[in-house]
Design an enzyme around this catalytic site. Sequence first.
Site, PDB file in Angstrom:
ATOM      1  N   CYS A  79      14.698  10.194 -39.956  1.00  0.00           N
ATOM      2  CA  CYS A  79      14.907  10.062 -38.513  1.00  0.00           C
ATOM      3  C   CYS A  79      16.373  10.321 -38.154  1.00  0.00           C
ATOM      4  CB  CYS A  79      14.490   8.670 -38.058  1.00  0.00           C
ATOM      5  SG  CYS A  79      14.650   8.438 -36.281  1.00  0.00           S
ATOM      6  N   CYS A  83      19.921   3.552 -35.940  1.00  0.00           N
ATOM      7  CA  CYS A  83      19.585   2.123 -35.825  1.00  0.00           C
ATOM      8  C   CYS A  83      20.018   1.410 -37.123  1.00  0.00           C
ATOM      9  CB  CYS A  83      18.093   1.956 -35.586  1.00  0.00           C
ATOM     10  SG  CYS A  83      17.482   3.001 -34.227  1.00  0.00           S
ATOM     11  N   CYS A  86      17.584   0.127 -39.884  1.00  0.00           N
ATOM     12  CA  CYS A  86      16.369   0.887 -40.223  1.00  0.00           C
ATOM     13  C   CYS A  86      16.474   1.724 -41.493  1.00  0.00           C
ATOM     14  CB  CYS A  86      15.978   1.788 -39.052  1.00  0.00           C
ATOM     15  SG  CYS A  86      14.388   2.602 -39.362  1.00  0.00           S
ATOM     16  N   CYS A 123      -1.964   0.045 -35.316  1.00  0.00           N
ATOM     17  CA  CYS A 123      -0.715   0.536 -34.712  1.00  0.00           C
ATOM     18  C   CYS A 123      -0.120   1.648 -35.568  1.00  0.00           C
ATOM     19  CB  CYS A 123       0.271  -0.628 -34.583  1.00  0.00           C
ATOM     20  SG  CYS A 123       1.837  -0.118 -33.868  1.00  0.00           S
ATOM     21  N   CYS A 154      -2.605   1.269 -30.810  1.00  0.00           N
ATOM     22  CA  CYS A 154      -1.203   1.074 -30.460  1.00  0.00           C
ATOM     23  C   CYS A 154      -0.413   2.184 -31.146  1.00  0.00           C
ATOM     24  CB  CYS A 154      -0.733  -0.296 -30.951  1.00  0.00           C
ATOM     25  SG  CYS A 154       1.033  -0.580 -30.690  1.00  0.00           S
ATOM     26  N   CYS A 214       4.193  -3.284 -25.331  1.00  0.00           N
ATOM     27  CA  CYS A 214       4.528  -4.110 -26.491  1.00  0.00           C
ATOM     28  C   CYS A 214       6.027  -3.921 -26.715  1.00  0.00           C
ATOM     29  CB  CYS A 214       3.725  -3.647 -27.712  1.00  0.00           C
ATOM     30  SG  CYS A 214       4.194  -4.504 -29.233  1.00  0.00           S
ATOM     31  N   ARG A 286       4.305 -12.011 -31.111  1.00  0.00           N
ATOM     32  CA  ARG A 286       3.936 -11.631 -32.484  1.00  0.00           C
ATOM     33  C   ARG A 286       5.021 -12.017 -33.477  1.00  0.00           C
ATOM     34  NH1 ARG A 286       2.550  -6.013 -32.520  1.00  0.00           N
ATOM     35  NH2 ARG A 286       0.557  -6.747 -31.748  1.00  0.00           N
TER      36      ARG A 286
HETATM   37  N1  SAM Z   1      11.029   5.324 -34.309  1.00  0.00           N
HETATM   38  C1  SAM Z   1      10.414   4.569 -33.272  1.00  0.00           C
HETATM   39  C2  SAM Z   1      11.393   3.721 -32.504  1.00  0.00           C
HETATM   40  O1  SAM Z   1      12.416   3.343 -33.056  1.00  0.00           O
HETATM   41  O2  SAM Z   1      11.107   3.431 -31.347  1.00  0.00           O
HETATM   42  C3  SAM Z   1       9.258   3.715 -33.744  1.00  0.00           C
HETATM   43  C4  SAM Z   1       9.336   3.000 -35.086  1.00  0.00           C
HETATM   44  S1  SAM Z   1      10.630   1.787 -35.263  1.00  0.00           S
HETATM   45  C5  SAM Z   1      10.646   1.574 -37.009  1.00  0.00           C
HETATM   46  C6  SAM Z   1       9.909   0.327 -34.579  1.00  0.00           C
HETATM   47  C7  SAM Z   1      10.701  -0.940 -34.607  1.00  0.00           C
HETATM   48  O3  SAM Z   1      10.674  -1.530 -35.888  1.00  0.00           O
HETATM   49  C8  SAM Z   1      12.164  -0.908 -34.268  1.00  0.00           C
HETATM   50  O4  SAM Z   1      12.430  -0.809 -32.899  1.00  0.00           O
HETATM   51  C9  SAM Z   1      12.646  -2.233 -34.816  1.00  0.00           C
HETATM   52  O5  SAM Z   1      12.573  -3.233 -33.826  1.00  0.00           O
HETATM   53  C10 SAM Z   1      11.649  -2.525 -35.940  1.00  0.00           C
HETATM   54  N2  SAM Z   1      12.322  -2.481 -37.259  1.00  0.00           N
HETATM   55  C11 SAM Z   1      12.735  -1.376 -37.918  1.00  0.00           C
HETATM   56  N3  SAM Z   1      13.337  -1.694 -39.066  1.00  0.00           N
HETATM   57  C12 SAM Z   1      13.332  -3.048 -39.156  1.00  0.00           C
HETATM   58  C13 SAM Z   1      13.829  -3.979 -40.112  1.00  0.00           C
HETATM   59  N4  SAM Z   1      14.465  -3.583 -41.189  1.00  0.00           N
HETATM   60  N5  SAM Z   1      13.626  -5.301 -39.879  1.00  0.00           N
HETATM   61  C14 SAM Z   1      12.978  -5.707 -38.769  1.00  0.00           C
HETATM   62  N6  SAM Z   1      12.484  -4.864 -37.830  1.00  0.00           N
HETATM   63  C15 SAM Z   1      12.672  -3.559 -38.014  1.00  0.00           C
HETATM   64  C1  DTB Z   2       7.723  -4.079 -34.488  1.00  0.00           C
HETATM   65  O1  DTB Z   2       8.282  -4.759 -33.615  1.00  0.00           O
HETATM   66  N1  DTB Z   2       7.775  -4.335 -35.782  1.00  0.00           N
HETATM   67  C2  DTB Z   2       7.060  -3.328 -36.536  1.00  0.00           C
HETATM   68  C3  DTB Z   2       6.399  -2.479 -35.423  1.00  0.00           C
HETATM   69  N2  DTB Z   2       6.987  -3.015 -34.230  1.00  0.00           N
HETATM   70  C4  DTB Z   2       6.426  -1.033 -35.481  1.00  0.00           C
HETATM   71  C5  DTB Z   2       7.902  -2.597 -37.506  1.00  0.00           C
HETATM   72  C6  DTB Z   2       8.629  -3.480 -38.491  1.00  0.00           C
HETATM   73  C7  DTB Z   2       9.307  -2.597 -39.452  1.00  0.00           C
HETATM   74  C8  DTB Z   2       9.950  -3.332 -40.589  1.00  0.00           C
HETATM   75  C9  DTB Z   2      10.667  -2.434 -41.505  1.00  0.00           C
HETATM   76  C10 DTB Z   2       9.797  -1.424 -42.204  1.00  0.00           C
HETATM   77  O2  DTB Z   2       8.727  -1.780 -42.752  1.00  0.00           O
HETATM   78  O3  DTB Z   2      10.182  -0.238 -42.268  1.00  0.00           O
HETATM   79 FE1  SF4 Z   3      14.463   6.157 -36.165  1.00  0.00          FE
HETATM   80 FE2  SF4 Z   3      14.247   3.810 -37.401  1.00  0.00          FE
HETATM   81 FE3  SF4 Z   3      15.625   3.990 -35.136  1.00  0.00          FE
HETATM   82 FE4  SF4 Z   3      12.933   4.267 -35.073  1.00  0.00          FE
HETATM   83  S1  SF4 Z   3      14.071   2.426 -35.643  1.00  0.00           S
HETATM   84  S2  SF4 Z   3      14.449   5.547 -34.022  1.00  0.00           S
HETATM   85  S3  SF4 Z   3      12.606   5.273 -37.059  1.00  0.00           S
HETATM   86  S4  SF4 Z   3      16.133   5.003 -37.084  1.00  0.00           S
END
Ligand code: SAM
Ligand code: DTB
Ligand code: SF4
Length: 339
Positions: A79, A83, A86, A123, A154, A214, A286
């Site tokens: 990506c 973030c 992430c 989802c 979702c 959500c 959640r």
């Molecule tokens: N890429 C899209 C976005 O960012 O909108 C959708 C997927 S993104 C992984 C969805 C959400 O997962 C993020 O907004 C964040 O709140 C959560 N998330 C990602 N990595 C995480 C982590 N290491 N621990 C907890 N929540 C996480």
């Molecule tokens: C949300 O709030 N938590 C989920 C879902 N929406 C997409 C994602 C959590 C991701 C945790 C890190 C991972 O597994 O990559």
């Molecule tokens: Fe990309 Fe992760 Fe940010 Fe979603 S949360 S936009 S997958 S870097």
Amino acid sequence: MLQAVDTKSCNEAVIDMSAMKKSARVVNTENRWSVDEIVALYELPFSDLMHRAQTVHRANFDPNAVQVSTLLSIKTGGCSEDCGYCPQAARYHTSVEDQDLMQLQEVLEAAQAAKDSGATRFCMGAAWRSPKQRDLEPVLKMVAEVKAMGLQTCATLGMLKEGQAEQLKDAGLDYYNHNLDTAPEFYGDVITTRTYQDRLDTLDRVRDAEINVCSGGIIGMGESRPQRAGLLAQLANMSQPPESVPINLLTQVEGTPLHGVDALDPLEFVRTIAAARITMPTSHVRLSAGRQSMGEAVQALCFLAGANSIFYGEKLLTTGNPEVAADKALFAKLGIHPA
Ligand code: SAM
Ligand code: DTB
Ligand code: SF4
């Protein structure tokens, strides 16, 4: 358009904001919360906070029912965004292996397995900044077919452009997940490649397309308590708060900038769930990422505090989640039934 609420002088800004909403929409003008009021909830004696949360919970929900959703990463890693939490951001060196968009058939097999193990919502998550039209087309097909299997649908695909939410709605999408992640004041410490307002604009598009919203965030990224309260104020003060509010505990992944931040006191996480429940009485709250590191007792406190939804299945997107058998055993122990 939704605006980031100035959480220092909160309530007037919120009222102005709601006046801008479409008149046809049912606007919630009650339950307005200032950041200070939410901080005051956090500061209650723990038992008083839990009693208050449980009272609100019982007035609005079956206290022993927990909604179960299963996640599938349909496009993983690579990506462009930054973030800081992430593991899927291309710029960080993590152990996540990139995977192109999955084939429809594989997604349907995963959805069937989720349904068979008791999930009611499926989802689909993609590591995109924002889907291009050529990305969206196959996802529309996935949404339609998963919906036809009798599951709620979702998706979380990043920012949506004009018209994309309507296409998802037409395909049968029930919920769109897009998190605010944190308070506006802390946001720039975590993400620089998209703004808070970008996120609010996407949530506006989802709401306008009449898809359930959500939206939640992540706790334990080094934010302060007022910033945790600031996230909840943003969500609770929306003209229609999200139907579903995921509260994630940061899962620290090696290689990401937030790896190594001080771990959050678990009771502060429980307090956050309780404050979410009190400030958003009719939303599903959640208990999202982080359950694997919590243990049964902390999870039980989260349910007592008003959490009534979880992710179910051994994997979140790229990180682990409790085994289905362990969740079934926990539900049995607590007398919880899946909904
Ligand atoms: N890429 C899209 C976005 O960012 O909108 C959708 C997927 S993104 C992984 C969805 C959400 O997962 C993020 O907004 C964040 O709140 C959560 N998330 C990602 N990595 C995480 C982590 N290491 N621990 C907890 N929540 C996480
Ligand atoms: C949300 O709030 N938590 C989920 C879902 N929406 C997409 C994602 C959590 C991701 C945790 C890190 C991972 O597994 O990559
Ligand atoms: Fe990309 Fe992760 Fe940010 Fe979603 S949360 S936009 S997958 S870097």
